[in-house]
Write an enzyme that holds these catalytic residues in place. Structure first.
Site, PDB file in Angstrom:
ATOM      1  N   SER A 162     -47.688 -38.753 -41.495  1.00 10.01           N
ATOM      2  CA  SER A 162     -48.150 -39.176 -42.817  1.00 10.01           C
ATOM      3  C   SER A 162     -47.686 -40.599 -43.102  1.00 10.01           C
ATOM      4  CB  SER A 162     -47.611 -38.234 -43.891  1.00 10.01           C
ATOM      5  OG  SER A 162     -47.896 -38.778 -45.151  1.00 10.01           O
ATOM      6  N   MET A 204     -53.472 -40.952 -53.753  1.00  8.88           N
ATOM      7  CA  MET A 204     -53.076 -40.302 -55.020  1.00  8.88           C
ATOM      8  C   MET A 204     -53.479 -41.178 -56.194  1.00  8.88           C
ATOM      9  SD  MET A 204     -49.230 -39.253 -53.990  1.00  8.88           S
ATOM     10  CE  MET A 204     -48.848 -38.442 -52.449  1.00  8.88           C
ATOM     11  N   HIS A 255     -56.501 -37.481 -46.994  1.00  7.65           N
ATOM     12  CA  HIS A 255     -56.218 -36.389 -47.944  1.00  7.65           C
ATOM     13  C   HIS A 255     -56.295 -36.974 -49.349  1.00  7.65           C
ATOM     14  CE1 HIS A 255     -52.808 -33.522 -49.542  1.00  7.65           C
ATOM     15  NE2 HIS A 255     -53.979 -33.275 -50.108  1.00  7.65           N
ATOM     16  N   GLY A 268     -47.900 -34.788 -54.088  1.00 12.12           N
ATOM     17  CA  GLY A 268     -47.499 -35.930 -54.911  1.00 12.12           C
ATOM     18  C   GLY A 268     -46.403 -36.774 -54.273  1.00 12.12           C
ATOM     19  N   PHE A 269     -45.576 -36.157 -53.461  1.00 14.40           N
ATOM     20  CA  PHE A 269     -44.430 -36.892 -52.913  1.00 14.40           C
ATOM     21  C   PHE A 269     -44.112 -36.418 -51.497  1.00 14.40           C
ATOM     22  CE2 PHE A 269     -44.113 -36.430 -57.470  1.00 14.40           C
ATOM     23  CZ  PHE A 269     -43.942 -37.744 -57.898  1.00 14.40           C
ATOM     24  N   GLY A 270     -43.593 -37.330 -50.689  1.00 17.11           N
ATOM     25  CA  GLY A 270     -43.072 -36.957 -49.382  1.00 17.11           C
ATOM     26  C   GLY A 270     -41.651 -36.422 -49.533  1.00 17.11           C
ATOM     27  N   GLY A 271     -41.159 -35.801 -48.475  1.00 18.27           N
ATOM     28  CA  GLY A 271     -39.757 -35.407 -48.417  1.00 18.27           C
ATOM     29  C   GLY A 271     -39.347 -34.253 -49.310  1.00 18.27           C
ATOM     30  N   ASP A 301     -49.330 -29.261 -44.617  1.00 15.04           N
ATOM     31  CA  ASP A 301     -48.920 -30.549 -45.174  1.00 15.04           C
ATOM     32  C   ASP A 301     -47.739 -30.383 -46.124  1.00 15.04           C
ATOM     33  OD1 ASP A 301     -48.834 -33.163 -45.947  1.00 15.04           O
ATOM     34  OD2 ASP A 301     -50.778 -33.174 -46.957  1.00 15.04           O
ATOM     35  N   GLY A 302     -46.574 -30.858 -45.686  1.00 15.55           N
ATOM     36  CA  GLY A 302     -45.384 -30.862 -46.536  1.00 15.55           C
ATOM     37  C   GLY A 302     -44.227 -30.112 -45.916  1.00 15.55           C
ATOM     38  N   GLY A 303     -43.125 -30.819 -45.738  1.00 20.61           N
ATOM     39  CA  GLY A 303     -41.899 -30.167 -45.267  1.00 20.61           C
ATOM     40  C   GLY A 303     -41.936 -29.678 -43.826  1.00 20.61           C
ATOM     41  N   GLY A 346     -44.291 -36.411 -42.550  1.00 21.30           N
ATOM     42  CA  GLY A 346     -43.962 -37.714 -43.107  1.00 21.30           C
ATOM     43  C   GLY A 346     -42.493 -38.020 -42.928  1.00 21.30           C
TER      44      GLY A 346
END
Ligand code: DX5
Ligand code: ZN
Length: 225
Positions: A9, A38, A67, A143-146, A176-178, A198
């Site tokens: 990402s 976004m 995305h 909305g956010f990475g990490g 997508d995410g984590g 990401g």
């Protein structure tokens, strides 16, 4: 394409050194660029838009997987095609006429994806699953990475895999995410095909090796096989 598909990402890249980070992805075992757009309305954050995407497009040698975390994504389909998108995903929750939007994406020659938020059940995709190329399953609130991975995703992923197999569809499951060294293997065992990463990649001391680590994870094999 060999599974799993790995999509770093770009949201977690260093934007002051974006060219360097794109080159790192080009020269790695990554398959796609995951591009998060976004709008500050659909999600409580604003990332980047067309000028940045066009800069990525100039240098990226791999598929641009876009995305959209924006309201009324149908307004910008042609613009995202022009900015380099090969795969364009819109959110289920942001698309009143999802079927029409999916077909408009395909008419522009792109692959069409649907992204679902953590609270959206997979059964809502039943009547669209044969029309789409990819489901982007959010394993964090977008909305956010990490952010911290939501554990319920494993069950959702397995349920979606069952739906896809039952429908005889070729739709890919993207998570997508984590995604990291702990969650990645379990997601693949539950049926995931594409891993977005990401923070795990860009916060690593060696991002190229981290991408290789993800690529070497064992892909899903059907229990019947
Ligand atoms: C979140 C984005 C993700 C994000 C993933 O809204 O859609 O693509 O960049 O980041 P990590 O892998 O850091 O959770
Ligand atoms: Zn994303």
């Amino acid at each position: 394409m060999n599974l799993p598909i790995i999509a770093p990402s770009v949201l977690s890249a260093d934007f002051a050194n974006l060219g360097r980070d794109i080159e790192m992805i080009n020269n790695s075992e990554a398959d796609w660029f995951h591009i998060d757009v976004m709008d500050g309305v659909f999600v409580p954050n604003i990332s980047f838009g067309f000028p940045v995407m066009k800069a990525i497009q100039k240098q990226a040698k791999k598929t641009m997987d876009v995305h959209l975390m924006i309201v009324q994504p149908e307004r910008y389909i042609k613009d995202f095609k022009a900015a380099g998108a090969a795969i364009l995903s819109v959110h289920y929750e942001a698309s009143t006429h999802l079927h029409r939007t999916i077909h408009a994406i395909k008419e522009e020659g792109m692959q069409a994806g649907v992204a679902i938020n953590p609270h959206t059940p997979v059964h809502l995709l039943k009547d669209i699953i044969k029309d789409i190329d990819l489901v982007c399953m959010m394993s964090v609130n977008p909305g956010f990475g990490g952010q911290k991975f939501i554990e319920q995703t494993y069950t959702k992923c397995a349920d979606l895999k069952e739906m896809i197999l039952a429908a005889g569809s070729n739709c890919l499951i993207e998570i997508d995410g984590g995604v990291n060294e702990q969650t990645g293997p379990k997601l693949l065992a539950a049926g995931a095909d594409v891993l977005v990463a990401g923070n795990f990649v860009f916060a690593a001391s060696n991002p190229t090796a981290t991408i290789a680590q993800l690529k070497s994870m064992v892909p899903y094999t059907s229990k019947q096989a």
